[in-house]
Design an enzyme around this catalytic site. Structure first.
Site: not given
Length: 561
Positions: A446, A127, A472
């Protein structure tokens, strides 16, 4: 040795008698006389065996190096870091996740700036790799582009990483046993590649392609595929072309290009993290982008992709029908995208899309604009007395557009997770998780484990969750994050008490704590700023430097320089 303009940065470091020591160092790693006449192209690899997202990237970096060398450049591979959100979620280690974005950007800037490289190729998988790489490219503004590492294949039974997280909630509810959890765990992730839905990695890869900073098609390729290998090889040719044309990242990363990226993210039903990262990327490119831009663009951009986590399909299935290029062409033809924006091909977006064919007529992944999943953005920017400078909600409409209920307050993620699994959280409540902002966390973790536990326990339609942390890309349900100001900075979220009524209205974009102004003032007078959780190291530095989530949580915004 040549000192032509495409060796603007390498020539001062490696040419001339005075630079013989530098050349000697490079000869030790295999350079020959001819190599010193070529532009030096740094290839920033995020390879590591810590996560399937990045385990194959060493091979992609070598393919990019080969492409550079064949195009008359000299490729030089160096590494930066990666961490795995999927592994660290719900733990103390997750505090390093957003920090890693800054470390990646810092390290790319440091190596390229120090070593005198003329151009850059950055390759990312997990990510934070994507925004970190783009921020690194934008800082020094040398010709360069990004390569996405590609998507993982589905697991058995159409499972993926989020299936495992939600299995934990199902186990807590008694729907499945420990053996069944282990069975899902064993088959959900079959090999290399980034998490398979329209989660943060695929969202940001798609945004970067729409931005013009990766080659057409790069965001929608399987991690292990001939298409991805060719993507890397072509990147070598592309960076040399950018050098010759003197096209730099900031020439591409304009306000119009960022608006294109936002529109594509919305159309795909992408992650809330895109808001945070696109604002951070724009800041680095010296482009003004803020939450109001997301409001304006969101009012006119529908969600048309039926992709996980809120939808049915995986990225691997979108790849099979053509990826995001046909979607962008549809959007261009409807006047939704600015086709004049420059891209790393040296051509405009419109030129890149000219020959793209539409999706197969029988596909059901990308819906017609006349029959969207949602008529406007699922990324809803909320403001109100609970979040005066803005919060980001992910509301597809399946959860409803309004929620009201009493607050159930937790100081941090761990307490919330226990409360959800132990049955403390009840239907109709608004779970408030605070102390998780960029400074207060620090690191803005997250809340994937809590949201997955809520879904797994069957509370997804009857519980809302609010936090000054993040979510997330795999989170779904009635979730609101990025609440600003954060609790650590004295934001109203830090003043909420159990039982307070909170309402969230996605249609009016309001988030309200239903207490009087007098009560709010009384609570504020009693509030005391918490002590920093870390006094040294990377987390302490991040807590000291990070801007608010509404500013992208960047670490170079308020420097006294």
């Amino acid at each position: 040795m040549s000192k032509d303009n495409i060796r603007q940065y390498s020539a001062p470091v490696y040419d001339g008698i005075e630079n013989a020591p530098a050349r000697s160092m490079m000869r030790a790693v295999g350079f020959q006389d001819k190599d010193f006449n070529r532009p030096f192209i740094g290839i920033a690899s995020t390879w590591a065996n810590v996560t399937p997202c990045n385990m194959h990237i060493d091979g992609l970096a070598r393919e990019a190096e080969h492409g550079v060398n064949q195009a008359s450049g000299k490729g030089i591979i160096f590494n930066t870091i990666t961490i795995s959100d999927g592994i660290s979620n719900g733990t103390e280690g997750m505090k390093y996740s957003l920090v890693s974005r800054e470390i990646i950007a810092d390290s790319i800037e440091a190596v390229i700036g120090c070593q005198g490289y003329d151009g850059v190729i950055a390759i990312g998988g997990c990510d934070k790799n994507m925004p970190g790489c783009i921020m690194g490219l934008a800082r020094l503004n040398r010709p360069g582009l990004f390569i996405y590492g590609g998507t993982i294949q589905p697991g058995e039974g159409h499972t993926d990483m989020i299936s495992v997280f939600e299995a934990v909630g199902q186990y807590a509810k008694g729907e499945i046993n420990a053996i069944q959890v282990k069975q899902i765990e064993e088959v959900a992730l079959p090999g290399p590649g980034s998490c398979g839905g329209m989660y943060t990695a695929n969202t940001m890869a798609s945004a970067i392609e729409a931005l013009g900073m990766s080659l057409p098609g790069s965001s929608a390729q399987d991690a292990i595929s001939e298409e991805k290998r060719q993507d890397c090889h072509r990147a070598g040719e592309a960076v040399m072309n950018l050098l010759r044309l003197d096209i730099r990242p900031r020439d591409i990363m304009t306000k119009a290009a960022f608006e294109n990226a936002i529109k594509v993210v919305i159309a795909l039903g992408g992650s809330t993290n895109a808001v945070l990262h696109l604002i951070a990327m724009a800041h680095t490119a010296e482009v003004k982008l803020d939450l109001d831009d997301f409001v304006r663009i969101g009012q006119e951009t529908p969600v048309v992709a039926d992709l996980r986590p809120s939808g049915k399909y995986l990225m691997s299935e979108l790849i099979k029908i053509g990826g995001i290029q046909p979607l962008m062409k549809r959007m261009l033809e409807r006047g939704m995208l600015d086709g004049s924006c420059l891209t790393v091909t040296g051509k405009t977006l419109a030129e890149n899309l000219a020959e793209v064919e539409d999706y197969p007529a029988d596909q059901q992944i990308i819906l017609p604009f006349e029959q969207p999943v949602k008529k406007d953005s699922h990324l809803v920017i909320l403001k109100g007395n609970l979040s005066p400078t803005g919060a980001v909600a992910k509301i597809t409409g399946k959860e409803g557009l309004y929620f009201e209920g009493p607050a159930r307050v937790f100081e941090g993620e761990e307490g919330a997770m226990r409360g959800i699994l132990d049955g403390e959280v009840q239907e109709g409540e608004v779970v408030v998780i605070r102390g998780e902002g960029p400074k207060g966390g620090p690191g803005m973790r997250e809340m994937l484990k809590p949201t997955s536990a809520i879904i797994g326990k069957g509370l997804g339609q009857s519980v809302a969750l609010i936090t000054d942390g993040r979510f997330s890309g795999g989170s779904h349900g009635f979730v609101i994050g990025h609440v600003t100001p954060e609790a650590y900075e004295g934001g109203p979220i830090g003043l909420v008490e159990n039982g307070d009524k909170i309402s969230i209205n996605a249609e009016t974009r309001e988030i309200t704590l239903h207490i009087s102004n007098e009560e709010m003032s009384l609570r504020r007078a009693k509030w005391q700023k918490p002590e920093p959780k870390y006094k040294s190291g990377a987390l302490a530095k991040f807590a000291k430097l990070a801007a608010g989530a509404d500013k992208g949580a960047v670490t170079d915004l308020n420097l006294d320089v």
